[in-house]
Enzyme design. Sequence first.
Site, PDB file in Angstrom:
ATOM      1  N   GLU A   1     -16.772 -69.035 -49.786  1.00 11.06           N
ATOM      2  CA  GLU A   1     -15.907 -70.218 -49.876  1.00 11.06           C
ATOM      3  C   GLU A   1     -15.213 -70.191 -51.236  1.00 11.06           C
ATOM      4  O   GLU A   1     -15.842 -69.909 -52.255  1.00 11.06           O
ATOM      5  CB  GLU A   1     -16.769 -71.486 -49.749  1.00 11.06           C
ATOM      6  CG  GLU A   1     -15.983 -72.783 -49.865  1.00 11.06           C
ATOM      7  CD  GLU A   1     -16.899 -74.028 -49.796  1.00 11.06           C
ATOM      8  OE1 GLU A   1     -18.076 -73.918 -49.378  1.00 11.06           O
ATOM      9  OE2 GLU A   1     -16.414 -75.100 -50.187  1.00 11.06           O
TER      10      GLU A   1
ATOM     11  N   HIS B   1     -21.361 -73.635 -55.850  1.00 13.02           N
ATOM     12  CA  HIS B   1     -22.573 -73.928 -55.075  1.00 13.02           C
ATOM     13  C   HIS B   1     -22.966 -72.769 -54.165  1.00 13.02           C
ATOM     14  O   HIS B   1     -22.159 -71.880 -53.897  1.00 13.02           O
ATOM     15  CB  HIS B   1     -22.425 -75.220 -54.256  1.00 13.02           C
ATOM     16  CG  HIS B   1     -21.378 -75.198 -53.181  1.00 13.02           C
ATOM     17  ND1 HIS B   1     -20.118 -75.698 -53.336  1.00 13.02           N
ATOM     18  CD2 HIS B   1     -21.413 -74.764 -51.891  1.00 13.02           C
ATOM     19  CE1 HIS B   1     -19.425 -75.582 -52.228  1.00 13.02           C
ATOM     20  NE2 HIS B   1     -20.201 -75.003 -51.307  1.00 13.02           N
TER      21      HIS B   1
ATOM     22  N   HIS C   1     -23.628 -69.523 -47.416  1.00 16.50           N
ATOM     23  CA  HIS C   1     -22.394 -69.088 -48.086  1.00 16.50           C
ATOM     24  C   HIS C   1     -22.495 -69.268 -49.592  1.00 16.50           C
ATOM     25  O   HIS C   1     -23.370 -69.985 -50.081  1.00 16.50           O
ATOM     26  CB  HIS C   1     -21.166 -69.831 -47.522  1.00 16.50           C
ATOM     27  CG  HIS C   1     -21.137 -71.316 -47.766  1.00 16.50           C
ATOM     28  ND1 HIS C   1     -21.694 -72.236 -46.893  1.00 16.50           N
ATOM     29  CD2 HIS C   1     -20.604 -72.046 -48.771  1.00 16.50           C
ATOM     30  CE1 HIS C   1     -21.493 -73.463 -47.353  1.00 16.50           C
ATOM     31  NE2 HIS C   1     -20.843 -73.377 -48.503  1.00 16.50           N
TER      32      HIS C   1
END
Length: 148
Positions: A138, A8, A89
């Site tokens: 992440e 994502h 992110h």
Amino acid sequence: MKLGRLNHIGVATPSIEESLRYYRDVMGATIAHEPFDLAEQGVKVCFVDTPDAQGEVGKGTQIELIEPLGPESPLTGFLQKNPQGGQHHVCYEVEDIEQARSWFEGKGKRILGPTRIGAHGTPIFFLHPKDMMGQLTEIMETPKAAGH
Ligand SMILES: CC[C@@H](C(=O)O)C(=O)SCCNC(=O)CCNC(=O)[C@H](O)C(C)(C)COP(=O)(O)OP(=O)(O)OC[C@H]1O[C@@H](n2cnc3c(N)ncnc32)[C@H](O)[C@@H]1OP(=O)(O)O
Ligand SMILES: [Co+2]
């Protein structure tokens, strides 16, 4: 370590409701669920699905809309600098989170806090944007049941 799929892109927003209207009405997106709180991460979350290469919705990369839950949220500083919100992110999958953590530690990258359970129910950790070509990164363990 072997890099997995882009799971994502995290997009910070001052209002998930307003962002959802944009993704539905302007971008023609499918919104599969209601926003939910992740109090331990200090954020409210809602995923917007994009289709995979076969056009199937629900298996492609997602946009992760995140809104701060309070002044202690990790999004507070970002939204002060970017009041409209924006790309916050990127999140990549890996097969083994502990192996990935050791890999990045070995490369001298700053890991932000402990490994914890993320919005997909698998372990995640964050890497400092200043060590990652300017991108807050992440790393998440691939969900086993989903098979990707
Ligand atoms: C939904 C759950 C979960 C999931 O399962 O997917 C999530 O994604 S939760 C997402 C929110 N959680 C986090 O972001 C946790 C990790 N983040 C942090 O620890 C902090 O936000 C941070 C990255 C350390 C920044 O903290 P902050 O207090 O804002 O520090 P500074 O303002 O001092 O920033 C330092 C420096 O870094 C630049 N910066 C900050 N954020 C970003 C960013 N998102 N992308 C790129 N660069 C960023 C900031 O501009 C500062 O630079 P200088 O001004 O040049 O010093
Ligand atoms: Co995320």
